[in-house]
Write an enzyme that holds these catalytic residues in place. Sequence first.
Site, PDB file in Angstrom:
ATOM      1  N   GLY A 152       0.841  -1.205   0.000  1.00 22.26           N
ATOM      2  CA  GLY A 152       0.000   0.000   0.000  1.00 22.26           C
ATOM      3  C   GLY A 152       0.870   1.247   0.000  1.00 22.26           C
ATOM      4  N   ARG A 174      -1.133  -9.021   1.001  1.00 29.73           N
ATOM      5  CA  ARG A 174      -2.241  -9.925   1.348  1.00 29.73           C
ATOM      6  C   ARG A 174      -2.930 -10.500   0.126  1.00 29.73           C
ATOM      7  NH1 ARG A 174      -5.920  -6.237   4.525  1.00 29.73           N
ATOM      8  NH2 ARG A 174      -4.989  -4.715   3.109  1.00 29.73           N
ATOM      9  N   THR A 234       6.514  -0.487  12.110  1.00 31.00           N
ATOM     10  CA  THR A 234       5.765   0.752  12.370  1.00 31.00           C
ATOM     11  C   THR A 234       4.283   0.521  12.070  1.00 31.00           C
ATOM     12  OG1 THR A 234       6.258   1.485  10.118  1.00 31.00           O
ATOM     13  CG2 THR A 234       7.682   2.344  11.869  1.00 31.00           C
ATOM     14  N   SER A 235       3.881  -0.750  11.983  1.00 31.92           N
ATOM     15  CA  SER A 235       2.512  -1.078  11.569  1.00 31.92           C
ATOM     16  C   SER A 235       1.638  -1.378  12.793  1.00 31.92           C
ATOM     17  CB  SER A 235       2.574  -2.249  10.591  1.00 31.92           C
ATOM     18  OG  SER A 235       1.300  -2.647  10.239  1.00 31.92           O
ATOM     19  N   ARG A 236       1.601  -2.635  13.221  1.00 28.19           N
ATOM     20  CA  ARG A 236       0.880  -3.008  14.438  1.00 28.19           C
ATOM     21  C   ARG A 236       1.613  -4.155  15.122  1.00 28.19           C
ATOM     22  NH1 ARG A 236      -1.096   1.199  13.957  1.00 28.19           N
ATOM     23  NH2 ARG A 236      -3.274   1.804  13.883  1.00 28.19           N
ATOM     24  N   GLU A 265       0.197  -2.194  23.636  1.00 30.53           N
ATOM     25  CA  GLU A 265       0.502  -0.782  23.928  1.00 30.53           C
ATOM     26  C   GLU A 265      -0.442  -0.227  24.992  1.00 30.53           C
ATOM     27  OE1 GLU A 265       1.585   0.184  19.314  1.00 30.53           O
ATOM     28  OE2 GLU A 265       0.499   1.703  20.413  1.00 30.53           O
ATOM     29  N   HIS A 283       5.105   4.692  19.530  1.00 31.29           N
ATOM     30  CA  HIS A 283       4.095   4.867  18.478  1.00 31.29           C
ATOM     31  C   HIS A 283       4.057   6.314  17.946  1.00 31.29           C
ATOM     32  CE1 HIS A 283       0.297   2.771  16.781  1.00 31.29           C
ATOM     33  NE2 HIS A 283       0.794   3.637  15.907  1.00 31.29           N
TER      34      HIS A 283
HETATM   35  C1  DGY Z   1      -2.019   4.892  12.312  1.00 29.12           C
HETATM   36  O1  DGY Z   1      -2.466   6.039  12.144  1.00 29.12           O
HETATM   37  O2  DGY Z   1      -2.737   3.896  12.257  1.00 29.12           O
HETATM   38  C2  DGY Z   1      -0.567   4.675  12.548  1.00 29.12           C
HETATM   39  O3  DGY Z   1      -0.358   3.675  13.460  1.00 29.12           O
HETATM   40  C3  DGY Z   1       0.181   5.928  12.877  1.00 29.12           C
HETATM   41  O4  DGY Z   1       1.459   5.635  13.288  1.00 29.12           O
END
Ligand code: DGY
Length: 317
Positions: A152, A174, A234-236, A265, A283
């Site tokens: 993406g 995916r 940096t995603s989840r 978190e 985050h």
């Molecule tokens: C979001 O906006 O989902 C991101 O995690 C920002 O870092």
Amino acid sequence: MTIRILSTSTLVGPHIENLGHDFPELRIAPYRSTLWTEALPGAEALVVMLSEPLTEEDLELCTNVKVIGTYSVGTNHLPQVYCKARGIYIVNTPGVLTDATADLALTLLLALTRRVREGEALARSGDWKGWAPDLLLGSSLTGKTCGILGSGPIGRAFARRAWAMGMKVIFWDREGTHAPVDFGVNTSHRLPLDDLLRHSNVLSLHCPLTDQTRGILSREKLTLLPEGAFIINTSRGGIIDEPAAIELLRQKKLGGVGLDVYENEPDIDPQWRAIPGTVLLPHLGSATVETREAMSKLLCDGIRQALLTSGSDTGQD
Ligand code: DGY
């Protein structure tokens, strides 16, 4: 007065205040506070942060809700199937945080591979004895392969940065197709996950957390990475098996792990703090003034639009 727009927080910039001018029945009430809970039945719009999950039970109380806005691109904290079934529109903030998040992923990668934490600590400590041929040697990126999960906008923005650093870029996504990905400055291959992992000296995560991606980087998958690979997330947090990654880092099978996101978190597994070869951030992916203001605008415009088109008036008589 019935509260029509219920937000758990103010947002960066003037946009939520402006929304309050159009809809005076806007209230800010902390997530799960008494005021927030009491206002749910009347609310037509809810605004939450990515750290504030809404459950189906919450929404059962919201008999009037038409739209939910989240101050994030990620929507994994919202019951999407339920919202769709009830015709509740979800407004999130895609597009405007792409570069900020990709920048932060590159920051983590460079901090990790050039040992910025240790270097900074040494420079500040007063113990630095001077330049030495082997002082804090890191790892070069040029010529290495960067595997990206997710093709993406953020994955492609990170690909441009990796390509500019001289890395070869490969993707998994995916859809599972093998069609090449055009990331603006070049095109690259999509590979099956196992092939991508076997070739990735750097692995950066840019896919959303869904039923398909939850735990996809299991212990078994992580062991496919080449010795000394670096992982950036940096995603989840839920995408990667954190205990397995910690163990592989301890065994020095991984070269380092840079994290901006965590499974639980804001609780960070204390093992991440104790282990060398990590850079940990709280985050901050979208945390620039410009980005957060743009997110506020997109979100507030979306809420306004949704309320107006759902037949509500502006609330101003
Ligand atoms: C979001 O906006 O989902 C991101 O995690 C920002 O870092």
